[in-house]
Design a protein around this motif. Structure first.
Motif, mmCIF file in Angstrom:
data_model
loop_
_atom_site.group_PDB
_atom_site.id
_atom_site.type_symbol
_atom_site.label_atom_id
_atom_site.label_comp_id
_atom_site.label_asym_id
_atom_site.label_seq_id
_atom_site.Cartn_x
_atom_site.Cartn_y
_atom_site.Cartn_z
ATOM 1 N N MET A 1 3.493 9.626 18.223
ATOM 2 C CA MET A 1 2.326 9.975 16.974
ATOM 3 C C MET A 1 2.137 8.938 15.780
ATOM 4 O O MET A 1 3.703 8.973 14.640
ATOM 5 N N SER A 2 1.633 8.646 15.449
ATOM 6 C CA SER A 2 1.556 7.404 14.144
ATOM 7 C C SER A 2 1.533 8.782 13.029
ATOM 8 O O SER A 2 0.806 9.397 12.960
ATOM 9 N N LYS A 3 2.284 7.715 12.238
ATOM 10 C CA LYS A 3 2.302 9.048 10.642
ATOM 11 C C LYS A 3 0.877 8.069 9.362
ATOM 12 O O LYS A 3 0.481 7.208 9.453
ATOM 13 N N GLN A 4 0.419 9.088 8.796
ATOM 14 C CA GLN A 4 -0.439 8.482 8.040
ATOM 15 C C GLN A 4 -0.304 9.141 6.597
ATOM 16 O O GLN A 4 -0.577 10.703 6.090
ATOM 17 N N ASN A 5 0.224 8.230 6.221
ATOM 18 C CA ASN A 5 1.046 8.468 4.470
ATOM 19 C C ASN A 5 -0.667 8.932 2.953
ATOM 20 O O ASN A 5 -1.408 7.533 3.443
ATOM 21 N N LYS A 6 -0.325 9.452 2.327
ATOM 22 C CA LYS A 6 -2.152 9.760 2.162
ATOM 23 C C LYS A 6 -0.824 9.874 0.466
ATOM 24 O O LYS A 6 -0.611 10.457 0.477
ATOM 25 N N ILE A 7 -1.572 8.352 -0.144
ATOM 26 C CA ILE A 7 -1.042 8.402 -1.261
ATOM 27 C C ILE A 7 -1.323 7.666 -2.572
ATOM 28 O O ILE A 7 -2.783 8.353 -2.917
ATOM 29 N N LYS A 8 -1.142 8.963 -3.284
ATOM 30 C CA LYS A 8 -1.904 9.626 -4.105
ATOM 31 C C LYS A 8 -0.515 8.715 -5.489
ATOM 32 O O LYS A 8 0.082 9.775 -5.898
ATOM 33 N N VAL A 9 -0.790 8.319 -6.807
ATOM 34 C CA VAL A 9 -0.416 7.692 -7.747
ATOM 35 C C VAL A 9 -0.906 7.986 -9.291
ATOM 36 O O VAL A 9 -2.043 8.460 -8.942
ATOM 37 N N PHE A 10 -0.345 8.975 -9.878
ATOM 38 C CA PHE A 10 -1.015 9.189 -11.384
ATOM 39 C C PHE A 10 -0.145 8.727 -12.779
ATOM 40 O O PHE A 10 1.496 9.075 -12.535
ATOM 41 N N LYS A 11 -1.239 8.802 -13.903
ATOM 42 C CA LYS A 11 -0.414 8.070 -14.875
ATOM 43 C C LYS A 11 0.711 8.911 -15.303
ATOM 44 O O LYS A 11 0.971 8.329 -15.835
ATOM 45 N N THR A 12 0.408 9.706 -15.362
ATOM 46 C CA THR A 12 1.413 11.007 -16.238
ATOM 47 C C THR A 12 1.818 12.324 -15.415
ATOM 48 O O THR A 12 1.079 13.150 -14.211
ATOM 49 N N VAL A 13 3.136 13.269 -14.947
ATOM 50 C CA VAL A 13 3.127 14.098 -14.426
ATOM 51 C C VAL A 13 2.121 15.113 -15.018
ATOM 52 O O VAL A 13 1.680 15.906 -13.780
ATOM 53 N N GLU A 14 1.983 15.520 -16.113
ATOM 54 C CA GLU A 14 0.869 16.061 -16.009
ATOM 55 C C GLU A 14 -0.316 16.148 -15.301
ATOM 56 O O GLU A 14 -1.157 17.161 -15.116
ATOM 57 N N GLU A 15 -0.567 15.270 -15.003
ATOM 58 C CA GLU A 15 -2.130 14.854 -14.529
ATOM 59 C C GLU A 15 -1.588 14.754 -12.975
ATOM 60 O O GLU A 15 -2.374 16.032 -12.006
ATOM 61 N N LEU A 16 -0.224 15.045 -12.428
ATOM 62 C CA LEU A 16 -0.410 14.907 -11.223
ATOM 63 C C LEU A 16 -0.432 16.666 -11.676
ATOM 64 O O LEU A 16 -0.644 16.878 -10.153
ATOM 65 N N ALA A 17 0.510 17.544 -11.988
ATOM 66 C CA ALA A 17 0.751 18.601 -12.710
ATOM 67 C C ALA A 17 -0.633 19.614 -12.229
ATOM 68 O O ALA A 17 -1.115 20.327 -11.449
ATOM 69 N N GLU A 18 -2.532 18.357 -12.882
ATOM 70 C CA GLU A 18 -3.739 19.114 -12.846
ATOM 71 C C GLU A 18 -3.635 19.335 -11.580
ATOM 72 O O GLU A 18 -4.865 19.857 -11.121
ATOM 73 N N TYR A 19 -3.268 18.098 -11.123
ATOM 74 C CA TYR A 19 -3.884 17.732 -9.697
ATOM 75 C C TYR A 19 -4.115 19.089 -8.575
ATOM 76 O O TYR A 19 -4.516 20.024 -7.813
ATOM 77 N N ILE A 20 -2.460 19.384 -8.592
ATOM 78 C CA ILE A 20 -1.670 20.178 -7.643
ATOM 79 C C ILE A 20 -2.337 21.817 -8.461
ATOM 80 O O ILE A 20 -2.564 22.742 -7.732
#
Length: 245
Positions: A1-20
């Motif tokens: 089964m092929s792998k489909q990595n969905k990559i999201k890059v955030f400028k800060t850890v805070e932006e990543l946390a807001e996404y979560i």
């Protein structure tokens, strides 16, 4: 089964946390009566930052009463030990949110490891729906070690990705510390799997895993949920060596 990595890059850890935060708000707000969302948490410095961010948001709409929390792995130490993933989560998240105690399913790191692996496997079997013969989490959060390990599945022990027990007692290859971990088929059975990776110290291993289409024997490279929902949430430091940032 092929792998489909969905990559999201955030400028800060805070932006990543807001996404979560938004993700958990959305998903916990759409749960039918009598149902729950199951989440397996990870230890490490990135989840700690994430938990602190969630705790700092006074009016988050995450419906914790509809979320059941589990752990993907745990060190075999007492629950108040500084090395305990549960203790880290308790100090940085659980004491600050309104979640029923019956919704928290910790791995009992103070127990004898092999017996605890059996007990926690039973807990997963009793509290999660099954698919393909394995418990099915709604979300599994994973960290990433500099050596490519994830949960407590280490290089040289990738046979855990074909194990049939839901949980296993393992030893850290360097410290020889006992740990409990969920195994590969449980991770890959989840509806959504999310790697949380931050800092420059992880840039090399992130690039090794995501710039390379070839099969590798690193545990993290074997994460490939049947659902196809595999997300890599990175900050700019962790993503700095990616080919397509």
């Amino acid at each position: 089964m092929s792998k489909q990595n969905k990559i999201k890059v955030f400028k800060t850890v805070e932006e990543l946390a807001e996404y979560i935060c938004v993700l958990l708000q959305t998903k916990s707000g759409n749960i039918p009566e009598g149902k729950f969302m199951s989440v397996a948490l990870s230890g490490g410095s990135t989840p700690k930052k994430l938990f602190n961010y969630i705790s700092s948001q006074e009016a988050t709409d995450i419906n914790w009463k509809k979320i059941k929390l589990f752990w993907g792995d745990e060190r075999c130490v007492p629950p108040d030990n500084d090395e305990s993933n549960y203790e880290m989560t308790k100090q940085n998240l659980l004491t600050n949110i309104d979640i029923p105690i019956e919704n928290i399913f910790r791995i009992l790191g103070e127990n004898e490891p092999e017996k605890e692996a059996i007990r926690y496997a039973r807990i997963l079997g009793e509290n999660l729906e099954k698919a393909n013969g394995f418990p099915k989490f709604d979300i599994v959060f994973l960290g990433l070690g500099d050596d490519g390990h994830t949960a407590s599945i280490f290089s040289g022990n990738t046979s855990l990705f074909n194990a049939t027990n839901f949980c296993e007692a393992v030893k850290h290859p360097k410290s020889n510390q006992s740990r409990i971990t969920i195994i590969g088929p449980v991770i890959n059975n989840a509806d959504v799997v999310i790697f949380l990776v931050t800092s420059k110290s992880k840039a090399n291993i992130v690039a090794q895993l995501l710039n390379n289409d070839e099969e590798m024997e690193l545990p993290a490279s074997l994460v490939n949920p049947a659902s196809g929902n595999l997300f890599w949430l990175l900050d700019t430091d962790a993503a700095e060596l990616l080919d397509n940032k």
